[in-house]
Design a protein around this motif. Structure first.
Motif, PDB file in Angstrom:
ATOM      1  N   PHE A 110       0.722  -1.334  -0.002  1.00  0.00           N
ATOM      2  CA  PHE A 110       0.119  -0.143   0.099  1.00  0.00           C
ATOM      3  C   PHE A 110       0.863   1.028  -0.007  1.00  0.00           C
ATOM      4  N   LYS A 111       1.867   1.337   0.757  1.00  0.00           N
ATOM      5  CA  LYS A 111       2.731   2.524   1.067  1.00  0.00           C
ATOM      6  C   LYS A 111       3.671   2.709  -0.550  1.00  0.00           C
ATOM      7  N   GLU A 112       3.671   1.353  -1.184  1.00  0.00           N
ATOM      8  CA  GLU A 112       4.640   1.812  -2.578  1.00  0.00           C
ATOM      9  C   GLU A 112       3.584   2.214  -3.721  1.00  0.00           C
ATOM     10  N   VAL A 113       2.659   2.121  -3.325  1.00  0.00           N
ATOM     11  CA  VAL A 113       1.634   2.686  -4.408  1.00  0.00           C
ATOM     12  C   VAL A 113       1.113   4.008  -3.936  1.00  0.00           C
ATOM     13  N   VAL A 114       1.122   4.394  -2.797  1.00  0.00           N
ATOM     14  CA  VAL A 114       0.874   6.008  -2.428  1.00  0.00           C
ATOM     15  C   VAL A 114       1.952   6.823  -2.672  1.00  0.00           C
ATOM     16  N   ASP A 115       3.285   6.130  -2.738  1.00  0.00           N
ATOM     17  CA  ASP A 115       4.367   7.020  -2.896  1.00  0.00           C
ATOM     18  C   ASP A 115       4.706   7.146  -4.243  1.00  0.00           C
ATOM     19  N   GLU A 116       4.616   8.468  -4.400  1.00  0.00           N
ATOM     20  CA  GLU A 116       4.613   9.148  -5.834  1.00  0.00           C
ATOM     21  C   GLU A 116       6.071   8.749  -6.434  1.00  0.00           C
ATOM     22  N   LYS A 117       7.020   8.768  -5.973  1.00  0.00           N
ATOM     23  CA  LYS A 117       8.451   8.225  -6.127  1.00  0.00           C
ATOM     24  C   LYS A 117       8.573   7.021  -6.326  1.00  0.00           C
ATOM     25  N   SER A 118       7.682   6.178  -6.111  1.00  0.00           N
ATOM     26  CA  SER A 118       7.912   4.611  -6.460  1.00  0.00           C
ATOM     27  C   SER A 118       7.343   4.316  -7.816  1.00  0.00           C
ATOM     28  N   SER A 119       7.872   3.352  -8.337  1.00  0.00           N
ATOM     29  CA  SER A 119       7.440   3.130  -9.834  1.00  0.00           C
ATOM     30  C   SER A 119       6.051   2.178  -9.766  1.00  0.00           C
ATOM     31  N   THR A 120       6.115   1.434  -8.583  1.00  0.00           N
ATOM     32  CA  THR A 120       4.972   0.553  -8.069  1.00  0.00           C
ATOM     33  C   THR A 120       3.451   1.427  -8.152  1.00  0.00           C
ATOM     34  N   ASN A 121       2.502   1.369  -9.199  1.00  0.00           N
ATOM     35  CA  ASN A 121       1.354   2.081  -9.247  1.00  0.00           C
ATOM     36  C   ASN A 121       0.158   1.293  -8.826  1.00  0.00           C
ATOM     37  N   TRP A 122       0.238  -0.145  -8.523  1.00  0.00           N
ATOM     38  CA  TRP A 122      -1.022  -0.779  -8.123  1.00  0.00           C
ATOM     39  C   TRP A 122      -0.803  -2.146  -7.410  1.00  0.00           C
ATOM     40  N   ALA A 123      -1.835  -2.473  -6.451  1.00  0.00           N
ATOM     41  CA  ALA A 123      -1.746  -3.737  -5.639  1.00  0.00           C
ATOM     42  C   ALA A 123      -3.013  -4.307  -5.712  1.00  0.00           C
ATOM     43  N   LEU A 124      -2.789  -5.625  -5.676  1.00  0.00           N
ATOM     44  CA  LEU A 124      -3.942  -6.360  -5.710  1.00  0.00           C
ATOM     45  C   LEU A 124      -3.924  -7.362  -4.697  1.00  0.00           C
ATOM     46  N   TYR A 125      -5.168  -7.427  -3.784  1.00  0.00           N
ATOM     47  CA  TYR A 125      -5.308  -8.160  -2.649  1.00  0.00           C
ATOM     48  C   TYR A 125      -6.470  -9.240  -2.771  1.00  0.00           C
ATOM     49  N   THR A 126      -6.359 -10.316  -2.087  1.00  0.00           N
ATOM     50  CA  THR A 126      -7.400 -11.425  -2.234  1.00  0.00           C
ATOM     51  C   THR A 126      -7.294 -12.186  -0.883  1.00  0.00           C
ATOM     52  N   TYR A 127      -8.335 -13.273  -0.797  1.00  0.00           N
ATOM     53  CA  TYR A 127      -8.226 -14.145   0.511  1.00  0.00           C
ATOM     54  C   TYR A 127      -7.331 -15.393   0.252  1.00  0.00           C
ATOM     55  N   GLU A 128      -6.962 -15.748   1.261  1.00  0.00           N
ATOM     56  CA  GLU A 128      -6.308 -17.173   1.384  1.00  0.00           C
ATOM     57  C   GLU A 128      -7.265 -18.299   1.415  1.00  0.00           C
ATOM     58  N   LYS A 142       1.218  -7.014  -7.608  1.00  0.00           N
ATOM     59  CA  LYS A 142       1.482  -5.673  -7.719  1.00  0.00           C
ATOM     60  C   LYS A 142       2.161  -5.239  -8.639  1.00  0.00           C
ATOM     61  N   GLY A 143       2.321  -4.251  -9.241  1.00  0.00           N
ATOM     62  CA  GLY A 143       2.907  -3.948 -10.408  1.00  0.00           C
ATOM     63  C   GLY A 143       3.053  -2.397 -10.968  1.00  0.00           C
ATOM     64  N   ASP A 144       3.653  -2.029 -12.082  1.00  0.00           N
ATOM     65  CA  ASP A 144       3.877  -0.470 -12.429  1.00  0.00           C
ATOM     66  C   ASP A 144       3.285  -0.476 -13.772  1.00  0.00           C
ATOM     67  N   LEU A 204      -3.479   0.873 -14.839  1.00  0.00           N
ATOM     68  CA  LEU A 204      -4.876   0.294 -15.085  1.00  0.00           C
ATOM     69  C   LEU A 204      -4.830  -1.228 -16.106  1.00  0.00           C
ATOM     70  N   GLU A 205      -4.073  -0.890 -17.186  1.00  0.00           N
ATOM     71  CA  GLU A 205      -4.277  -1.860 -18.249  1.00  0.00           C
ATOM     72  C   GLU A 205      -3.562  -3.411 -17.682  1.00  0.00           C
ATOM     73  N   GLU A 206      -2.518  -3.207 -16.831  1.00  0.00           N
ATOM     74  CA  GLU A 206      -1.848  -4.245 -16.409  1.00  0.00           C
ATOM     75  C   GLU A 206      -2.628  -4.866 -15.228  1.00  0.00           C
ATOM     76  N   LEU A 207      -3.492  -3.921 -14.474  1.00  0.00           N
ATOM     77  CA  LEU A 207      -4.195  -4.539 -13.215  1.00  0.00           C
ATOM     78  C   LEU A 207      -5.408  -5.020 -13.619  1.00  0.00           C
ATOM     79  N   VAL A 208      -6.069  -4.750 -14.699  1.00  0.00           N
ATOM     80  CA  VAL A 208      -7.177  -5.206 -15.126  1.00  0.00           C
ATOM     81  C   VAL A 208      -6.999  -6.772 -15.701  1.00  0.00           C
ATOM     82  N   GLU A 209      -5.723  -7.134 -16.174  1.00  0.00           N
ATOM     83  CA  GLU A 209      -5.345  -8.494 -16.627  1.00  0.00           C
ATOM     84  C   GLU A 209      -5.314  -9.404 -15.677  1.00  0.00           C
TER      85      GLU A 209
END
Length: 438
Positions: A16-34, A45-47, A50-55
């Motif tokens: 979460f901190k990587e996504v909200v950090d503007e200096k970080s290249s990571t701009n999305w994170a995906l969470y799910t259940y075990e 997570k990735g950079d 939206l196109e990469e996240l939707v996939e």
């Protein structure tokens, strides 16, 4: 159950901190259940935006995505939260995880746009960016403004003013309007007071009816209790009367039974007495000479004739009841008279002097029977006996006695007949087997 964010907390917070950090290249994170648990884990997570996240969204899972995008209007970074519920998820699982949306929103805080998506059409990047543009505070682009804004466009129209001329009618209407609302407020207050008064009256009426109903119920209950107590008293009295009647009947039954038993005992005693009387009569009939005749001859000084028939041995006495009834006595006398007649037929002839004496016998017997000896005259004869049975004298030459009576001054003139004093002082004969010596 609540969602569990503490099990994988460090990894979740780091992504979460990587996504909200503007200096970080990571701009999305995906969470799910075990699995089917309520524990949240980091799926990916990735950079790639939206196109990469939707996939990475899976139609068979429930997932939460947090992405950083650039506002198309202002160029500032905006954050998008996507609550993804795939079409292949079980309905029960959907209902269970519906309560976790608010918890995940609190964890992934700071999102400008929240999207609840179920299909791929809901997460198209163009659609998401349109929603981000509409949610912007300033819907313009500074770079798109042209310089014509600062060019002189010629004279402008007249400048408007906010001044209005005072209108008396409008002021009056305004005043009337104020009065109208004041009157309306008064009417509303009056209506409220009236409603309150009506409610109070209804409540008082209900209280009065309730009290009257309770009073009537109390009277009915008291009357019912009195009737019940009266019935109980009547039942008690009836039961007592029945008990008394049953006791009285029981008492009468016992008395009747005792009377029956007494009658039975008396009849048994009478039967035994008859049997004993018959036995005594048979004993007397076996003697060759009448004991009374022998007693009378001894009184006259004449020796009694020897009997031809030997005397039978005395029979041991048996308990017998009273023989005072006339029938027993008559039978006894008849049985006693029979041996006397036989004795007269079989006895040898006696001398004339004896016959003459026999003719004079009744007068002497009467004199003897009228004579009563006193205990002083027989004081030297101390033989006494106790009566075993009752005996009633047949004539004046015999004595009567009851069981347990004492007979004193006994003279054993014969084996079967003795003489003695009865308790009333009379002197006479009695059967020897009716007493026992003491």
């Amino acid at each position: 159950m609540a969602v569990n964010l503490s099990k994988n907390g460090p990894a979740l917070s780091a992504a979460f901190k990587e996504v909200v950090d503007e200096k970080s290249s990571t701009n999305w994170a995906l969470y799910t259940y075990e699995g089917n648990s309520n524990d949240i884990r980091l799926a990916e997570k990735g950079d790639g935006g939206l196109e990469e996240l939707v996939e990475e969204l899976n139609s068979g899972k429930i997932m939460y995505a947090f992405c950083r995008v650039e506002d198309p209007n202002s160029g500032l970074p905006k954050y998008v939260l996507i609550n993804w519920t795939g079409e292949g998820v079980n309905d029960s699982r959907k209902g269970l995880c519906a309560n976790h949306v608010s918890s995940m929103g609190n964890f992934l805080r700071g999102a400008h746009v929240t999207i609840n998506a179920r299909a791929d059409e809901d997460v198209e990047p163009e659609v998401i960016m349109q929603k981000v543009g509409k949610a912007s505070g300033a819907n313009y682009s500074f770079h798109k403004e042209t310089s014509s804004r600062f060019q002189d466009s010629g004279p402008q129209g007249p400048v408007g003013s906010v001044y209005q001329k005072t209108n008396a009618m409008s002021e009056i209407r305004k005043t009337n309007k104020d009065n109208f609302w004041a009157q309306a407020e008064k009417d509303e207050e009056k209506r409220r007071l009236e409603d309150r008064r009506r409610v109070d009256e209804e409540r008082q009426q209900l209280d009065k009816e309730r009290k009257d109903r309770e009073a009537k119920e109390a009277v009915v209950r008291e009357t019912r209790d009195k009737e019940k107590s009266s019935q109980i008293d009547q039942q008690k009295k009836s039961q007592q009367k029945q008990d008394a009647d049953s006791k009285e009947m029981e008492k009468h039954r016992w008395e009747e039974q005792e009377e029956k038993e007494a009658v039975q005992k008396k009849s048994v005693k009478r039967g035994v007495s008859l049997e004993k009387a018959n036995e005594a009569a048979s004993l007397i009939s076996q003697r060759a000479m009448n004991p009374r005749e022998m007693f009378k001859q001894r009184e006259r000084g004449i020796a009694p004739a020897e009997p031809d028939v030997p005397a039978a041995a005395p029979v041991s006495p048996q308990p017998e009841p009273d023989v005072d009834d006339g029938q027993s006595r008559c039978e006894y006398d008849e049985q006693e008279a029979a041996p006397q007649e036989e004795l007269k037929e079989e006895a040898p002839a006696v001398s004339s002097s004896v016959k003459e004496t026999a003719f004079e016998e009744p007068a002497q017997v009467e004199e003897t029977s009228s004579y009563e000896a006193t205990p002083e005259e027989t004081s030297d004869k101390g033989v006494c006996a106790r009566a075993l049975y009752d005996y009633q004298a047949a004539d004046d030459t015999e004595i009567s006695f009851d069981p347990e009576d004492l007979i004193a001054g006994i003279e054993m003139i014969d084996e079967g007949w003795w003489r003695g004093y009865s308790p009333d002082g009379h002197f006479g004969m009695f059967p020897a087997n009716y007493v026992e010596l003491i």
